[in-house]
Scaffold this motif. Structure first.
Motif, PDB file in Angstrom:
ATOM      1  N   ARG A   1      42.398  41.416  30.701  1.00 48.02           N
ATOM      2  CA  ARG A   1      43.607  40.751  31.187  1.00 48.02           C
ATOM      3  C   ARG A   1      44.827  41.656  31.034  1.00 48.02           C
TER       4      ARG A   1
ATOM      5  N   ASP B   1      42.356  38.141  39.070  1.00 45.10           N
ATOM      6  CA  ASP B   1      42.178  37.460  37.788  1.00 45.10           C
ATOM      7  C   ASP B   1      42.729  38.292  36.627  1.00 45.10           C
ATOM      8  N   ALA B   2      42.588  39.614  36.677  1.00 46.37           N
ATOM      9  CA  ALA B   2      43.134  40.470  35.623  1.00 46.37           C
ATOM     10  C   ALA B   2      44.660  40.466  35.639  1.00 46.37           C
TER      11      ALA B   2
ATOM     12  N   ASP C   1      47.598  33.657  31.995  1.00 45.30           N
ATOM     13  CA  ASP C   1      46.405  32.803  32.102  1.00 45.30           C
ATOM     14  C   ASP C   1      46.729  31.353  32.469  1.00 45.30           C
TER      15      ASP C   1
ATOM     16  N   ASP D   1      36.803  35.815  31.606  1.00 50.76           N
ATOM     17  CA  ASP D   1      37.938  34.904  31.513  1.00 50.76           C
ATOM     18  C   ASP D   1      37.416  33.509  31.187  1.00 50.76           C
TER      19      ASP D   1
END
Length: 128
Positions: free
Chosen positions: A43, A74-75, A80, A113
């Motif tokens: 992340r 997503d990274a 988040d 994740d």
């Protein structure tokens, strides 16, 4: 010779898969592996170069406002929250320059994740 059950010593097994430690479920002495869904990411490494620095925020902003290529959205979801928006590079810059909180896991190493969301990541090269 006969072995009495009181002579047995329990041993905790830890399995390492793609640099992630997993304590497997044990049933009757057997170990079952269940695949984790998703691609391993790190992340906040938005540009996928294997490190976390200001270039990641620049890549995120380029993707958001100049239609720049983002290989693993997503990274780039640094906070988040399941969305990729301007709050993510701001979060990263706050972490880097204003002693802000670190991004949630998986940060600082490769992992899956844990938050289910609609963000895509077909491949993240720094992670096996």
């Amino acid at each position: 010779s006969d072995v009495c059950s009181s002579d047995l010593t329990a041993v905790e097994n830890i399995v390492v898969v793609n640099s992630t430690s997993i304590i497997p479920d044990q049933v009757s002495g057997s170990v079952t592996f269940e695949p984790q869904l998703g691609v391993a990411i790190n992340r906040a490494d938005c540009n996928g170069d294997g490190s976390f620095n200001i270039a990641d925020s620049v890549s995120a902003l380029n993707g958001l406002f100049n239609s720049g290529f983002i290989g693993c959205v997503d990274a780039c979801d640094v906070n988040d929250d399941g969305q990729f928006n301007v709050a993510d590079p701001v979060y990263a810059l706050t972490t880097l320059f204003n002693n802000g909180p670190l991004p949630p896991a998986p940060f600082g190493g490769c992992g899956i994740d844990p938050t289910e969301d609609g963000l895509s990541c077909d491949q993240f090269d720094p992670c096996p």
